[in-house]
Scaffold this motif. Sequence first.
Motif, PDB file in Angstrom:
ATOM      1  N   MET A 145       0.844  -1.160   0.000  1.00 18.42           N
ATOM      2  CA  MET A 145       0.000   0.000   0.000  1.00 18.42           C
ATOM      3  C   MET A 145       0.900   1.236   0.000  1.00 18.42           C
ATOM      4  SD  MET A 145      -2.809   1.039   2.891  1.00 18.42           S
ATOM      5  CE  MET A 145      -3.540  -0.554   2.795  1.00 18.42           C
ATOM      6  N   SER A 146       0.625   2.160  -0.872  1.00 20.46           N
ATOM      7  CA  SER A 146       1.462   3.352  -0.991  1.00 20.46           C
ATOM      8  C   SER A 146       1.329   4.243   0.242  1.00 20.46           C
ATOM      9  CB  SER A 146       1.073   4.134  -2.245  1.00 20.46           C
ATOM     10  OG  SER A 146      -0.238   4.643  -2.118  1.00 20.46           O
ATOM     11  N   PRO A 147       2.391   4.988   0.562  1.00 23.44           N
ATOM     12  CA  PRO A 147       2.340   5.854   1.743  1.00 23.44           C
ATOM     13  C   PRO A 147       1.215   6.881   1.688  1.00 23.44           C
ATOM     14  CG  PRO A 147       4.582   5.710   0.911  1.00 23.44           C
ATOM     15  CD  PRO A 147       3.695   5.007  -0.072  1.00 23.44           C
ATOM     16  N   GLU A 148       0.980   7.465   0.517  1.00 27.56           N
ATOM     17  CA  GLU A 148      -0.063   8.495   0.429  1.00 27.56           C
ATOM     18  C   GLU A 148      -1.461   7.913   0.653  1.00 27.56           C
ATOM     19  OE1 GLU A 148       0.789   7.222  -3.847  1.00 27.56           O
ATOM     20  OE2 GLU A 148       1.956   7.620  -2.058  1.00 27.56           O
ATOM     21  N   TYR A 149      -1.649   6.646   0.298  1.00 26.65           N
ATOM     22  CA  TYR A 149      -2.940   6.012   0.543  1.00 26.65           C
ATOM     23  C   TYR A 149      -3.065   5.608   2.014  1.00 26.65           C
ATOM     24  CZ  TYR A 149      -7.005   3.040   0.191  1.00 26.65           C
ATOM     25  OH  TYR A 149      -8.250   2.485   0.395  1.00 26.65           O
ATOM     26  N   ALA A 150      -1.998   5.028   2.557  1.00 23.40           N
ATOM     27  CA  ALA A 150      -2.033   4.587   3.951  1.00 23.40           C
ATOM     28  C   ALA A 150      -2.190   5.754   4.912  1.00 23.40           C
ATOM     29  CB  ALA A 150      -0.762   3.817   4.275  1.00 23.40           C
ATOM     30  N   ILE A 151      -1.556   6.884   4.613  1.00 20.26           N
ATOM     31  CA  ILE A 151      -1.570   8.020   5.531  1.00 20.26           C
ATOM     32  C   ILE A 151      -2.746   8.953   5.279  1.00 20.26           C
ATOM     33  CG2 ILE A 151      -0.272  10.076   6.248  1.00 20.26           C
ATOM     34  CD1 ILE A 151       2.284   8.377   5.641  1.00 20.26           C
ATOM     35  N   ASP A 152      -2.980   9.315   4.012  1.00 21.02           N
ATOM     36  CA  ASP A 152      -3.982  10.331   3.698  1.00 21.02           C
ATOM     37  C   ASP A 152      -5.214   9.805   2.968  1.00 21.02           C
ATOM     38  OD1 ASP A 152      -2.377  12.385   4.773  1.00 21.02           O
ATOM     39  OD2 ASP A 152      -1.213  12.474   2.921  1.00 21.02           O
ATOM     40  N   GLY A 153      -5.208   8.536   2.564  1.00 20.90           N
ATOM     41  CA  GLY A 153      -6.342   7.994   1.828  1.00 20.90           C
ATOM     42  C   GLY A 153      -6.383   8.416   0.374  1.00 20.90           C
ATOM     43  N   HIS A 154      -5.264   8.933  -0.158  1.00 19.24           N
ATOM     44  CA  HIS A 154      -5.203   9.349  -1.562  1.00 19.24           C
ATOM     45  C   HIS A 154      -4.683   8.196  -2.408  1.00 19.24           C
ATOM     46  CE1 HIS A 154      -5.921  13.593  -0.696  1.00 19.24           C
ATOM     47  NE2 HIS A 154      -5.169  13.408   0.367  1.00 19.24           N
ATOM     48  N   PHE A 155      -5.407   7.886  -3.464  1.00 20.95           N
ATOM     49  CA  PHE A 155      -5.006   6.813  -4.369  1.00 20.95           C
ATOM     50  C   PHE A 155      -4.848   7.386  -5.768  1.00 20.95           C
ATOM     51  CE2 PHE A 155      -5.605   3.179  -7.155  1.00 20.95           C
ATOM     52  CZ  PHE A 155      -4.774   2.256  -6.555  1.00 20.95           C
ATOM     53  N   SER A 156      -3.796   6.972  -6.456  1.00 22.40           N
ATOM     54  CA  SER A 156      -3.557   7.446  -7.819  1.00 22.40           C
ATOM     55  C   SER A 156      -2.875   6.341  -8.611  1.00 22.40           C
ATOM     56  CB  SER A 156      -2.660   8.694  -7.797  1.00 22.40           C
ATOM     57  OG  SER A 156      -1.344   8.327  -7.417  1.00 22.40           O
ATOM     58  N   VAL A 157      -2.567   6.616  -9.865  1.00 19.03           N
ATOM     59  CA  VAL A 157      -1.854   5.637 -10.692  1.00 19.03           C
ATOM     60  C   VAL A 157      -0.459   5.387 -10.140  1.00 19.03           C
ATOM     61  CG1 VAL A 157      -3.147   6.064 -12.800  1.00 19.03           C
ATOM     62  CG2 VAL A 157      -1.128   7.433 -12.301  1.00 19.03           C
ATOM     63  N   LYS A 158       0.082   6.347  -9.403  1.00 12.39           N
ATOM     64  CA  LYS A 158       1.400   6.151  -8.797  1.00 12.39           C
ATOM     65  C   LYS A 158       1.327   5.200  -7.607  1.00 12.39           C
ATOM     66  CE  LYS A 158       3.485   8.842 -11.688  1.00 12.39           C
ATOM     67  NZ  LYS A 158       4.678   9.618 -11.573  1.00 12.39           N
ATOM     68  N   SER A 159       0.130   5.017  -7.046  1.00  7.67           N
ATOM     69  CA  SER A 159      -0.054   4.015  -5.996  1.00  7.67           C
ATOM     70  C   SER A 159       0.143   2.625  -6.575  1.00  7.67           C
ATOM     71  CB  SER A 159      -1.445   4.134  -5.374  1.00  7.67           C
ATOM     72  OG  SER A 159      -1.624   5.389  -4.768  1.00  7.67           O
ATOM     73  N   ASP A 160      -0.319   2.429  -7.812  1.00  6.58           N
ATOM     74  CA  ASP A 160      -0.105   1.146  -8.493  1.00  6.58           C
ATOM     75  C   ASP A 160       1.380   0.890  -8.710  1.00  6.58           C
ATOM     76  OD1 ASP A 160      -2.785   0.606  -8.610  1.00  6.58           O
ATOM     77  OD2 ASP A 160      -3.032   1.242 -10.695  1.00  6.58           O
ATOM     78  N   ALA A 161       2.114   1.931  -9.072  1.00  7.35           N
ATOM     79  CA  ALA A 161       3.558   1.788  -9.283  1.00  7.35           C
ATOM     80  C   ALA A 161       4.235   1.372  -7.979  1.00  7.35           C
ATOM     81  CB  ALA A 161       4.160   3.089  -9.814  1.00  7.35           C
ATOM     82  N   PHE A 162       3.803   1.955  -6.863  1.00 12.30           N
ATOM     83  CA  PHE A 162       4.375   1.597  -5.562  1.00 12.30           C
ATOM     84  C   PHE A 162       4.167   0.107  -5.291  1.00 12.30           C
ATOM     85  CE2 PHE A 162       4.622   1.057  -1.019  1.00 12.30           C
ATOM     86  CZ  PHE A 162       5.656   1.880  -0.644  1.00 12.30           C
ATOM     87  N   SER A 163       2.938  -0.349  -5.459  1.00 13.73           N
ATOM     88  CA  SER A 163       2.627  -1.764  -5.213  1.00 13.73           C
ATOM     89  C   SER A 163       3.426  -2.673  -6.135  1.00 13.73           C
ATOM     90  CB  SER A 163       1.132  -2.010  -5.414  1.00 13.73           C
ATOM     91  OG  SER A 163       0.384  -1.250  -4.510  1.00 13.73           O
ATOM     92  N   PHE A 164       3.573  -2.261  -7.387  1.00  9.99           N
ATOM     93  CA  PHE A 164       4.350  -3.058  -8.335  1.00  9.99           C
ATOM     94  C   PHE A 164       5.805  -3.132  -7.889  1.00  9.99           C
ATOM     95  CE2 PHE A 164       6.895  -3.667 -12.179  1.00  9.99           C
ATOM     96  CZ  PHE A 164       6.304  -4.803 -12.694  1.00  9.99           C
ATOM     97  N   GLY A 165       6.349  -2.018  -7.417  1.00  7.29           N
ATOM     98  CA  GLY A 165       7.735  -2.004  -6.946  1.00  7.29           C
ATOM     99  C   GLY A 165       7.955  -2.936  -5.768  1.00  7.29           C
ATOM    100  N   VAL A 166       7.002  -2.952  -4.850  1.00  3.88           N
ATOM    101  CA  VAL A 166       7.088  -3.868  -3.708  1.00  3.88           C
ATOM    102  C   VAL A 166       7.117  -5.305  -4.217  1.00  3.88           C
ATOM    103  CG1 VAL A 166       5.907  -4.747  -1.650  1.00  3.88           C
ATOM    104  CG2 VAL A 166       5.986  -2.286  -2.083  1.00  3.88           C
ATOM    105  N   MET A 167       6.239  -5.604  -5.165  1.00  7.49           N
ATOM    106  CA  MET A 167       6.170  -6.954  -5.710  1.00  7.49           C
ATOM    107  C   MET A 167       7.481  -7.344  -6.401  1.00  7.49           C
ATOM    108  SD  MET A 167       3.372  -8.594  -8.290  1.00  7.49           S
ATOM    109  CE  MET A 167       3.982  -7.733  -9.707  1.00  7.49           C
ATOM    110  N   VAL A 168       8.076  -6.430  -7.154  1.00  3.08           N
ATOM    111  CA  VAL A 168       9.344  -6.710  -7.838  1.00  3.08           C
ATOM    112  C   VAL A 168      10.429  -7.032  -6.814  1.00  3.08           C
ATOM    113  CG1 VAL A 168      11.202  -5.667  -9.203  1.00  3.08           C
ATOM    114  CG2 VAL A 168       8.833  -5.408  -9.931  1.00  3.08           C
ATOM    115  N   LEU A 169      10.525  -6.230  -5.760  1.00  2.59           N
ATOM    116  CA  LEU A 169      11.545  -6.465  -4.731  1.00  2.59           C
ATOM    117  C   LEU A 169      11.285  -7.773  -3.982  1.00  2.59           C
ATOM    118  CD1 LEU A 169      11.977  -2.816  -3.440  1.00  2.59           C
ATOM    119  CD2 LEU A 169      13.555  -4.111  -4.899  1.00  2.59           C
ATOM    120  N   GLU A 170      10.017  -8.120  -3.796  1.00  5.94           N
ATOM    121  CA  GLU A 170       9.693  -9.403  -3.160  1.00  5.94           C
ATOM    122  C   GLU A 170      10.116 -10.571  -4.051  1.00  5.94           C
ATOM    123  OE1 GLU A 170       5.894  -8.411  -0.260  1.00  5.94           O
ATOM    124  OE2 GLU A 170       5.475  -9.049  -2.307  1.00  5.94           O
ATOM    125  N   ILE A 171       9.885 -10.455  -5.344  1.00  6.27           N
ATOM    126  CA  ILE A 171      10.264 -11.525  -6.270  1.00  6.27           C
ATOM    127  C   ILE A 171      11.782 -11.681  -6.322  1.00  6.27           C
ATOM    128  CG2 ILE A 171      10.318 -12.180  -8.717  1.00  6.27           C
ATOM    129  CD1 ILE A 171       7.463 -10.940  -8.908  1.00  6.27           C
TER     130      ILE A 171
END
Length: 149
Positions: free
Chosen positions: A1-27
Motif C-alpha cells: 500500500m502506498s504511503p499516500e494512501y495509507a496516511i492520507d487515503g489518496h489513491f492514484s496511478v502512482k499508488s499502483d507503481a508503488f505496489s508493483f515495486g514492492v512486488m518486484v523487490l519481493e520476487i
Amino acid sequence: MSPEYAIDGHFSVKSDAFSFGVMVLEIVSGKKNRGFEHPDHELNLLGHAWKLWNEGRPMDLVDILLENVPASEVLRCIQVGLLCVQKRPEERPSVSSVLFMLDSENASLPQPKQPGFYTERSFTDTDSSSSLNKPNVSTEITITALRGR
C-alpha cells in the motif's frame, strides 16, 4: 500500500507503481515485505533493499534461486523496484514507464531516492510472538453514543 494512501487515503496511478515495486523487490529477494526480518536491523524489505543499494551491495538482496539470471537484469529489476517505491508519488515512474524500463536494456535509469515507509521498526513485548499465548486483558471501557445528524 502506498504511503499516500495509507496516511492520507489518496489513491492514484502512482499508488499502483508503488505496489508493483514492492512486488518486484519481493520476487527478486524471495521474501515478503510484510514480516521481513533481518538479524542486523529492524528495517522492512524496502528499507533493507535501500540500505543495500546505498552500500553498493544490491546483489546481496537477490534470492539464491535467481543465481542463473544475468546480474545486469537483476540489478535493473532492483533499481526499477526502488524507483517505484520512492516516497513521493511524483518521483515514481508511471506503470507504462516501468514496463519500458524493464524491457529496454539500453535505457539509462535515474538513481532512486529513499522509499516510502523507510523506518526502523521497534518491537515491544506486546508485539512479539511470545505474547500470542497471553490473554488480552484490559481494564478500560469505551462507550460510543450514536446520534443522527
